[in-house]
Write an enzyme that holds these catalytic residues in place. Sequence first.
Site, PDB file in Angstrom:
ATOM      1  N   HIS A 167       0.866  -1.178   0.000  1.00 28.58           N
ATOM      2  CA  HIS A 167       0.000   0.000   0.000  1.00 28.58           C
ATOM      3  C   HIS A 167       0.905   1.231   0.000  1.00 28.58           C
ATOM      4  O   HIS A 167       2.143   1.105  -0.028  1.00 28.58           O
ATOM      5  CB  HIS A 167      -0.945  -0.038   1.208  1.00 28.58           C
ATOM      6  CG  HIS A 167      -0.241  -0.282   2.508  1.00 28.58           C
ATOM      7  ND1 HIS A 167       0.646   0.616   3.058  1.00 28.58           N
ATOM      8  CD2 HIS A 167      -0.254  -1.360   3.342  1.00 28.58           C
ATOM      9  CE1 HIS A 167       1.123   0.122   4.189  1.00 28.58           C
ATOM     10  NE2 HIS A 167       0.614  -1.077   4.386  1.00 28.58           N
ATOM     11  N   HIS A 225       4.060   1.323   2.247  1.00 23.71           N
ATOM     12  CA  HIS A 225       5.247   0.647   1.698  1.00 23.71           C
ATOM     13  C   HIS A 225       5.862   1.472   0.562  1.00 23.71           C
ATOM     14  O   HIS A 225       7.081   1.622   0.473  1.00 23.71           O
ATOM     15  CB  HIS A 225       4.866  -0.712   1.104  1.00 23.71           C
ATOM     16  CG  HIS A 225       4.273  -1.691   2.064  1.00 23.71           C
ATOM     17  ND1 HIS A 225       2.967  -2.115   1.990  1.00 23.71           N
ATOM     18  CD2 HIS A 225       4.818  -2.362   3.114  1.00 23.71           C
ATOM     19  CE1 HIS A 225       2.735  -3.007   2.933  1.00 23.71           C
ATOM     20  NE2 HIS A 225       3.827  -3.171   3.643  1.00 23.71           N
TER      21      HIS A 225
HETATM   22  P1  AMP Z   1       5.054  -4.988   6.563  1.00 20.46           P
HETATM   23  O1  AMP Z   1       4.816  -5.391   5.131  1.00 20.46           O
HETATM   24  O2  AMP Z   1       3.810  -4.761   7.329  1.00 20.46           O
HETATM   25  O3  AMP Z   1       6.038  -5.901   7.247  1.00 20.46           O
HETATM   26  O4  AMP Z   1       5.755  -3.559   6.500  1.00 20.46           O
HETATM   27  C1  AMP Z   1       6.955  -3.369   5.777  1.00 20.46           C
HETATM   28  C2  AMP Z   1       7.507  -2.010   6.102  1.00 20.46           C
HETATM   29  O5  AMP Z   1       6.554  -1.012   5.739  1.00 20.46           O
HETATM   30  C3  AMP Z   1       7.778  -1.811   7.609  1.00 20.46           C
HETATM   31  O6  AMP Z   1       8.985  -1.082   7.761  1.00 20.46           O
HETATM   32  C4  AMP Z   1       6.586  -1.031   8.054  1.00 20.46           C
HETATM   33  O7  AMP Z   1       6.833  -0.227   9.192  1.00 20.46           O
HETATM   34  C5  AMP Z   1       6.330  -0.162   6.847  1.00 20.46           C
HETATM   35  N1  AMP Z   1       4.947   0.335   6.854  1.00 20.46           N
HETATM   36  C6  AMP Z   1       3.816  -0.400   6.947  1.00 20.46           C
HETATM   37  N2  AMP Z   1       2.731   0.399   6.987  1.00 20.46           N
HETATM   38  C7  AMP Z   1       3.192   1.676   6.958  1.00 20.46           C
HETATM   39  C8  AMP Z   1       2.577   2.965   6.978  1.00 20.46           C
HETATM   40  N3  AMP Z   1       1.251   3.110   7.066  1.00 20.46           N
HETATM   41  N4  AMP Z   1       3.370   4.049   6.922  1.00 20.46           N
HETATM   42  C9  AMP Z   1       4.729   3.920   6.857  1.00 20.46           C
HETATM   43  N5  AMP Z   1       5.367   2.742   6.815  1.00 20.46           N
HETATM   44  C10 AMP Z   1       4.617   1.629   6.869  1.00 20.46           C
END
Ligand code: AMP
Length: 283
Positions: free
Chosen positions: A34, A37
């Site tokens: 999204h 990311h």
């Molecule tokens: P995930 O796929 O949930 O493991 O997230 C991958 C990376 O994207 C991690 O560093 C998360 O902190 C970051 N991330 C996920 N959602 C957000 C968001 N809404 N805003 C900023 N970074 C995000």
Amino acid sequence: MTICTTIGETRQWVAEQKKKGHRIGFVPTMGALHEGHLSLVRRSLSENDVTAVSIFVNPLQFGPNEDFAVYPRMPERDFSLLESLGTDMVFHPPAEELIGGNIQTFVDMHGLPDHLCGLRRPGHFRGVCTIVTKLFNIVQPDRAYFGRKDLQQLLIIEKMVQDLNFNIQIVPCPIVREPGGLAMSSRNLYLSTQERKEAVVLSRAIKKAASLPWENAQASRIIEELRQVIESAPSARIDYIQIVDRQLNDVQTVSPGDILALAVFIGKTRLIDNYIFGEELNF
Ligand code: AMP
């Protein structure tokens, strides 16, 4: 865009980049991408010669009763989003490639994981640290980008990199939110239309906290006010609302830089959000 599914292919791509003197930016993700990311990917693209993104739903960071089996997976859609941004390489290994065989070595931190989500999700951060270490060793980035959305994870990765002397700069990135304030998350896909409306209570609580005269205020009184905001949503069940310092210990009175951390179930979906006191809100 190069898509690698094995460690060998990835190492080869990395070797070619290093030979050209390219600096590598790296964004580890679990996919179902999204704007949150994508903001990390854009930042990496703007600060490095090449950008690598990993998409790996990491079994080690899910508890036995958590959502590993149903976690959203949409690699083809993710690939085309990443390609449209100009991503250079995606590492998308099958689970056996990273944790197949008889893995006996884990990265286990004591301290920061013994708070907040670490207490509710035993073994979660051990799984995160182990996989991130493996990804760092495979991709060998100069910089790696992490969202402040997962603030405990970010602090743990920063500490791990310091403690284990990884030669990698960790770049923290701001939380990206929906127009209504809900922090973007792959898990938002689990929410029904009604739950999605109710999920704004997390960001509403953050707005409330920021608007209160919080400096030197009793943390417990602020938490009580926020509890009422969250409980105004019928489908909300609070996992925790805490105000902690940078070591993640609860504080009695609030100072700039302290962290408001929220974990709330909306129906069956567990959402997290946070606010650093003193920071400008962008929503
Ligand atoms: P995930 O796929 O949930 O493991 O997230 C991958 C990376 O994207 C991690 O560093 C998360 O902190 C970051 N991330 C996920 N959602 C957000 C968001 N809404 N805003 C900023 N970074 C995000």
